[in-house]
Design an enzyme around this catalytic site. Structure first.
Site, short mmCIF file in Angstrom:
data_model
loop_
_atom_site.label_atom_id
_atom_site.label_comp_id
_atom_site.label_asym_id
_atom_site.label_seq_id
_atom_site.Cartn_x
_atom_site.Cartn_y
_atom_site.Cartn_z
CB CYS A 65 10.10 48.15 3.56
SG CYS A 65 10.35 46.35 3.52
CG ASP A 107 41.19 15.23 5.16
OD1 ASP A 107 42.07 14.39 5.45
OD2 ASP A 107 41.33 16.45 5.31
CB THR A 117 40.87 19.26 1.28
OG1 THR A 117 41.84 20.26 1.66
CG2 THR A 117 39.98 18.97 2.47
N GLY A 128 43.54 23.61 2.38
CA GLY A 128 44.85 23.36 2.97
C GLY A 128 45.78 24.52 2.67
NE ARG A 131 29.78 16.31 10.17
CZ ARG A 131 30.43 16.77 9.09
NH1 ARG A 131 30.41 18.06 8.84
NH2 ARG A 131 31.07 15.97 8.28
CD GLU A 144 12.13 47.28 6.70
OE1 GLU A 144 12.98 48.05 6.23
OE2 GLU A 144 12.10 46.04 6.43
CG LEU A 157 42.23 26.78 -1.82
CD1 LEU A 157 42.31 27.24 -3.27
CD2 LEU A 157 41.00 25.91 -1.59
CG ASN A 158 44.24 28.23 3.54
OD1 ASN A 158 43.11 28.24 3.05
ND2 ASN A 158 44.51 27.67 4.70
#
Length: 368
Positions: A84, A200, A196, A294, A207, A52, A297-298
């Site tokens: 505001c 990896d 993970t 992975g 990025r 605003e 954890l999911n």
């Protein structure tokens, strides 16, 4: 142009604050006088002026007697910025059109009531569904004080997240992977398990040139993250939090010396208690998490009921493999009636791949 048209413009302005406004909401504002747009603005960054005030500052002529379109109810309290509502009254705005209310208890209808009491005409609920959807993270966070968790994974059409050898580069194409970078810019935290990191050694940053990298959260029950891991050696550049049940001071000190934050909490099912972790992250103003873990954890995240949305990128490929990994592993359910249910699914094609976006029904704490 009608009210809906001006509100649609305000929504498009609000979206420019994605990734930068949190933990505040994304808000856009448009000021119209005699059928002409004379000012517009959005909440650009947390700690900076709200939409605003930015719209008022951008006015090409006096806003006296004009109409302001704003996607969220104007604030009426002092926080990082002054209210505001006072700026609207000082400017002589005659009419305010609002998309959605603000669930913040400090506002929650008080802003609109104050404007009406001062003689300003107020119209509500214009493109309300779209305005609420835009700020699903903020609405969840302000009501629960916990992050909005988005589980994201990529899999083949037969449900594999890697070949049976463990190779996973790349399941989806460049367009889908670029879309994931936008998610990393959007959400304030990114969370993976130590498995993970060990497999990896990911950097877990955004990025996109000029983008904002999320805080990195590693669920590491026994503090097995190598001190040479990318998330550790870059911890002074991008915040890294290790959530653990290990209270060994010598281990903790090594990570802290590298710039990491170590959060020590209770166990649940042999791993870090994720509900405790959500409370802890919420206190640190991490309002949203992109869960890139992975299968283990999911499953834990679903089992403990912390997930609000699932994003599944599906590649038109078949990998096979009886033992190839899948997006959700763990113990799983005993009966199909216990399955985590999803709703409001949206399917979008991204390059050659497909994204299925679904919301998790709130009854995830089902009878087991």
């Amino acid at each position: 142009m009608e009210d809906r048209d001006y509100m649609a413009l305000a929504l498009s302005l609000a979206e420019r604050g994605v990734g930068w406004a949190s933990p505040n909401p994304m808000v856009g504002a448009v000021i119209v006088k005699d059928g002409r747009i004379i000012g517009q603005g959005w909440h650009e960054r947390c700690g900076q002026p709200h939409a605003e005030r930015n719209a008022l500052a951008a006015c090409t002529e006096s806003p006296q007697g004009a109409t302001m379109y704003v996607t969220l109810e104007p604030c009426c309290h002092y926080g990082r910025q002054p209210p505001c509502t006072q700026a609207i009254l000082d400017a002589g705005i005659r009419r305010v059109v609002v998309g959605s209310g603000d669930p913040n208890p400090l506002v929650a209808g008080k802003g609109l009531a104050l404007l009406r009491e001062a003689g300003v005409e107020v119209a509500e609920h214009v493109l309300e569904e779209e305005c609420v959807k835009l700020n699903e993270v903020f609405f969840h966070y302000i009501r629960t004080k916990r992050p909005y968790v988005v589980m994201k994974y990529a899999m083949t059409l037969d449900g594999k997240i890697a070949a049976h050898t463990g190779d996973s580069k790349w399941i989806t194409g460049e367009e889908a992977r670029a879309h994931v970078q936008q998610l990393r810019h959007r959400y304030t935290g990114i969370m993976v398990g130590v498995g993970t990191v060990l497999a990896d050694d990911p950097l877990l940053t955004c990025r996109i040139p000029g983008g904002r990298s999320p805080a990195r959260i590693i669920c590491d029950t026994q503090l097995r993250t190598p001190l040479t891991a990318q998330v550790v050696v870059t911890a002074r550049e991008t915040p890294t939090l290790l959530a653990t049940c290990c209270a060994d001071p010598k281990k903790r000190e090594a990570y802290e010396a590298a710039g990491c934050q170590v959060l020590i909490g209770p166990e649940q099912y042999g791993h870090v208690d994720l509900n405790w972790l959500m409370e802890e992250l919420g206190r640190r103003e991490i309002d949203s998490i992109l869960l890139e873990g992975g299968g283990t954890l999911n499953w834990a995240a679903l089992e403990q009921g912390i997930v609000q949305k699932v994003l599944a990128y599906i590649a038109p490929k078949l990998a096979g493999g009886r033992d190839a990994k899948t997006p959700v592993e763990g113990a799983g359910i005993d009966r199909m009636a216990q399955a985590v249910r999803l709703e409001h699914s949206i399917v979008t094609q991204i390059g050659a791949d497909f994204l299925i976006e679904s919301e998790v029904l709130p009854d995830v704490h089902r009878d087991r």
